[in-house]
Enzyme design. Structure first.
Site, PDB file in Angstrom:
ATOM      1  N   SER A   3     -19.802 -26.355 -28.992  1.00  0.00           N
ATOM      2  CA  SER A   3     -18.946 -25.675 -29.964  1.00  0.00           C
ATOM      3  C   SER A   3     -19.767 -25.128 -31.112  1.00  0.00           C
ATOM      4  CB  SER A   3     -17.888 -26.645 -30.496  1.00  0.00           C
ATOM      5  OG  SER A   3     -18.519 -27.779 -31.039  1.00  0.00           O
ATOM      6  N   ASN A  57     -14.297 -21.296 -34.085  1.00  0.00           N
ATOM      7  CA  ASN A  57     -14.695 -22.261 -35.116  1.00  0.00           C
ATOM      8  C   ASN A  57     -15.132 -21.583 -36.417  1.00  0.00           C
ATOM      9  OD1 ASN A  57     -14.000 -24.658 -33.930  1.00  0.00           O
ATOM     10  ND2 ASN A  57     -15.880 -24.784 -32.751  1.00  0.00           N
TER      11      ASN A  57
HETATM   12  N1  CAA Z   1      -2.763 -32.449 -18.939  1.00  0.00           N
HETATM   13  C1  CAA Z   1      -1.532 -32.125 -18.493  1.00  0.00           C
HETATM   14  N2  CAA Z   1      -0.477 -31.962 -19.282  1.00  0.00           N
HETATM   15  C2  CAA Z   1      -0.648 -32.164 -20.600  1.00  0.00           C
HETATM   16  C3  CAA Z   1      -1.904 -32.522 -21.157  1.00  0.00           C
HETATM   17  C4  CAA Z   1      -3.000 -32.658 -20.261  1.00  0.00           C
HETATM   18  N3  CAA Z   1      -4.230 -32.956 -20.681  1.00  0.00           N
HETATM   19  N4  CAA Z   1      -1.759 -32.653 -22.514  1.00  0.00           N
HETATM   20  C5  CAA Z   1      -0.463 -32.388 -22.805  1.00  0.00           C
HETATM   21  N5  CAA Z   1       0.203 -32.095 -21.651  1.00  0.00           N
HETATM   22  C6  CAA Z   1       1.595 -31.694 -21.501  1.00  0.00           C
HETATM   23  C7  CAA Z   1       2.557 -32.775 -21.925  1.00  0.00           C
HETATM   24  O1  CAA Z   1       2.837 -33.630 -20.859  1.00  0.00           O
HETATM   25  C8  CAA Z   1       3.781 -31.980 -22.342  1.00  0.00           C
HETATM   26  O2  CAA Z   1       4.563 -31.661 -21.214  1.00  0.00           O
HETATM   27  P1  CAA Z   1       6.152 -31.415 -21.362  1.00  0.00           P
HETATM   28  O3  CAA Z   1       6.282 -30.176 -22.214  1.00  0.00           O
HETATM   29  O4  CAA Z   1       6.631 -31.218 -19.969  1.00  0.00           O
HETATM   30  O5  CAA Z   1       6.668 -32.653 -22.034  1.00  0.00           O
HETATM   31  C9  CAA Z   1       3.202 -30.667 -22.848  1.00  0.00           C
HETATM   32  O6  CAA Z   1       1.860 -30.600 -22.385  1.00  0.00           O
HETATM   33  C10 CAA Z   1       3.219 -30.619 -24.332  1.00  0.00           C
HETATM   34  O7  CAA Z   1       2.593 -31.781 -24.823  1.00  0.00           O
HETATM   35  P2  CAA Z   1       3.164 -32.661 -26.000  1.00  0.00           P
HETATM   36  O8  CAA Z   1       4.658 -32.705 -25.959  1.00  0.00           O
HETATM   37  O9  CAA Z   1       2.408 -33.944 -26.012  1.00  0.00           O
HETATM   38  O10 CAA Z   1       2.725 -31.965 -27.338  1.00  0.00           O
HETATM   39  P3  CAA Z   1       2.728 -30.463 -27.803  1.00  0.00           P
HETATM   40  O11 CAA Z   1       3.985 -29.764 -27.459  1.00  0.00           O
HETATM   41  O12 CAA Z   1       2.322 -30.511 -29.248  1.00  0.00           O
HETATM   42  O13 CAA Z   1       1.556 -29.750 -26.993  1.00  0.00           O
HETATM   43  C11 CAA Z   1      -0.735 -29.224 -27.281  1.00  0.00           C
HETATM   44  C12 CAA Z   1       0.292 -30.291 -26.975  1.00  0.00           C
HETATM   45  C13 CAA Z   1      -0.832 -28.234 -26.121  1.00  0.00           C
HETATM   46  C14 CAA Z   1      -2.056 -29.964 -27.438  1.00  0.00           C
HETATM   47  C15 CAA Z   1      -0.320 -28.439 -28.576  1.00  0.00           C
HETATM   48  O14 CAA Z   1       0.000 -29.336 -29.600  1.00  0.00           O
HETATM   49  C16 CAA Z   1      -1.402 -27.535 -29.074  1.00  0.00           C
HETATM   50  O15 CAA Z   1      -1.598 -26.433 -28.585  1.00  0.00           O
HETATM   51  N6  CAA Z   1      -2.129 -28.001 -30.130  1.00  0.00           N
HETATM   52  C17 CAA Z   1      -3.270 -27.282 -30.696  1.00  0.00           C
HETATM   53  C18 CAA Z   1      -4.499 -27.632 -29.899  1.00  0.00           C
HETATM   54  C19 CAA Z   1      -5.688 -26.890 -30.388  1.00  0.00           C
HETATM   55  O16 CAA Z   1      -5.688 -26.181 -31.361  1.00  0.00           O
HETATM   56  N7  CAA Z   1      -6.781 -27.085 -29.645  1.00  0.00           N
HETATM   57  C20 CAA Z   1      -8.042 -26.508 -29.984  1.00  0.00           C
HETATM   58  C21 CAA Z   1      -8.816 -27.492 -30.783  1.00  0.00           C
HETATM   59  S1  CAA Z   1     -10.352 -26.827 -31.294  1.00  0.00           S
HETATM   60  C22 CAA Z   1     -11.334 -27.064 -29.955  1.00  0.00           C
HETATM   61  O17 CAA Z   1     -10.999 -27.646 -28.968  1.00  0.00           O
HETATM   62  C23 CAA Z   1     -12.662 -26.455 -30.030  1.00  0.00           C
HETATM   63  C24 CAA Z   1     -13.686 -27.065 -30.830  1.00  0.00           C
HETATM   64  O18 CAA Z   1     -14.803 -26.594 -30.706  1.00  0.00           O
HETATM   65  C25 CAA Z   1     -13.463 -28.181 -31.775  1.00  0.00           C
END
Ligand code: CAA
Length: 297
Positions: A119, A192
């Protein structure tokens, strides 16, 4: 330059997600970890995630079995020798990465593309541990957590990347079901560079008493439509990781907006890393689904 076999280095959160995504897209995947135990732990995460997709009906149980059948684990680097592309997602440590790439360069076929999921570490700095020919085939492929769900991949080129290799990598990103964006090898790439100052600013706002953890999170979530507020996201990404990325970006650009705020440093020193350690801006220990905000300022 057809990509059929994909190697993944590291089976942690990112490596296991990348491996799962590549196998879901139909590629044969081999994942290398340093120990069998770490490999098993990563595969357990893959099994859990595939089961969630199967339960939801996103994939059938037959597809679940097929995807799993395309994934293999190993502890030997030599087993990755005939891969068409290798995506590295090991510990964010330049020396360890350079050492691994050097070893890999000696065992892999000349055509193998090397891609790092880093990253924040410079692709160019890792690339120079390999031969001149490999340097033309060295790129960044930066995925986002959780990899099976997040649609983006940043495809990063250096000043030495061969044009046809780069275009092949962009195509590969599409084959994985992601939307590829093109980025140069500038620390932080696109996401980032914009995300880290935003997260650091949220911490400064908290330090300055602009609002509480919950209010700042709700403001950005409900006011801007972000899926998570900045503190929930920081706990999700890991505050140690956020601090580490900010430090690298600050050292590269010497700009205040990338400087980690004192509160973040103290939280990391105190072991408050976020979800993975049980406490960060929120306390997850009593009920991980309903965390309570910590008293930090
Ligand atoms: N595998 C399969 N399914 C998954 C999963 C996984 N690893 N993680 C979550 N899910 C599924 C859940 O089972 C859930 O399914 P349903 O809708 O059928 O219930 C669905 O995804 C949604 O999950 P949650 O209800 O737990 O929570 P949510 O609606 O908040 O979604 C999320 C989760 C997709 C993570 C969402 O919150 C999101 O997009 N968050 C932001 C994440 C983000 O910004 N990521 C980037 C971070 S920065 C980075 O990674 C780079 C770096 O260099 C630091």
């Amino acid at each position: 330059m057809e990509i059929k076999k994909v190697g993944v280095l590291g089976c942690g959160l990112m490596g296991s997600g990348i491996a799962q995504t590549a196998a879901t897209a139909g590629f044969d995947v081999i994942v290398r970890e340093v120990s069998g135990e770490l490999c098993d732990r990563g595969f357990a995460g893959i099994d859990k995630s595939l089961a969630r997709f199967a339960e939801k009906g996103t994939i059938t149980t037959e597809q679940q079995t097929e995807i799993r059948g395309r994934l293999r684990g190993t502890t030997s680097l030599e087993d990755l020798a005939d891969c068409d592309i290798i995506i590295e997602a090991i510990i964010e440590n330049l020396d360890t990465k350079r050492d691994t790439y050097k070893q890999l360069d000696a065992v892999c076929k000349p055509e193998t593309i090397f891609a790092s999921n880093t990253s924040s570490i410079s692709i160019t700095e890792m690339m120079t541990s390999t031969s001149a020919e490999r340097q033309k085939r060295f790129i960044g492929l930066h995925f986002f957590n959780p990899v099976p769900l997040m649609k983006l991949v940043e495809v990063v080129r250096t000043i030495l990347t061969d044009e046809s290799v780069y275009e092949r990598a962009v195509e590969f990103g599409k084959q994985l079901g992601k939307v590829p964006v093109r980025a140069g090898d500038k620390t932080g790439f696109i996401v980032n560079r914009l995300l880290v100052p935003y997260m650091l600013d949220a911490i400064r706002a908290l330090e300055e008493g602009v609002g509480s953890i919950v209010d700042i999170d709700n403001a950005m979530k409900l006011g801007c439509g972000y899926p998570m507020g900045p503190f929930t996201l920081g706990d999700f990404v890991g505050l140690d990781t956020t601090y580490y990325i900010a430090e690298i970006m600050f050292n590269e650009f010497r700009e205040k907006r990338f400087a980690p705020p004192p509160l973040l440093k103290r939280m990391v020193l105190a072991g408050l890393y976020g979800r993975k350690s049980g406490r960060g801006f929120y306390d997850y220990t009593a009920d991980p689904k309903n965390p309570t905000p910590m008293k930090l300022v």
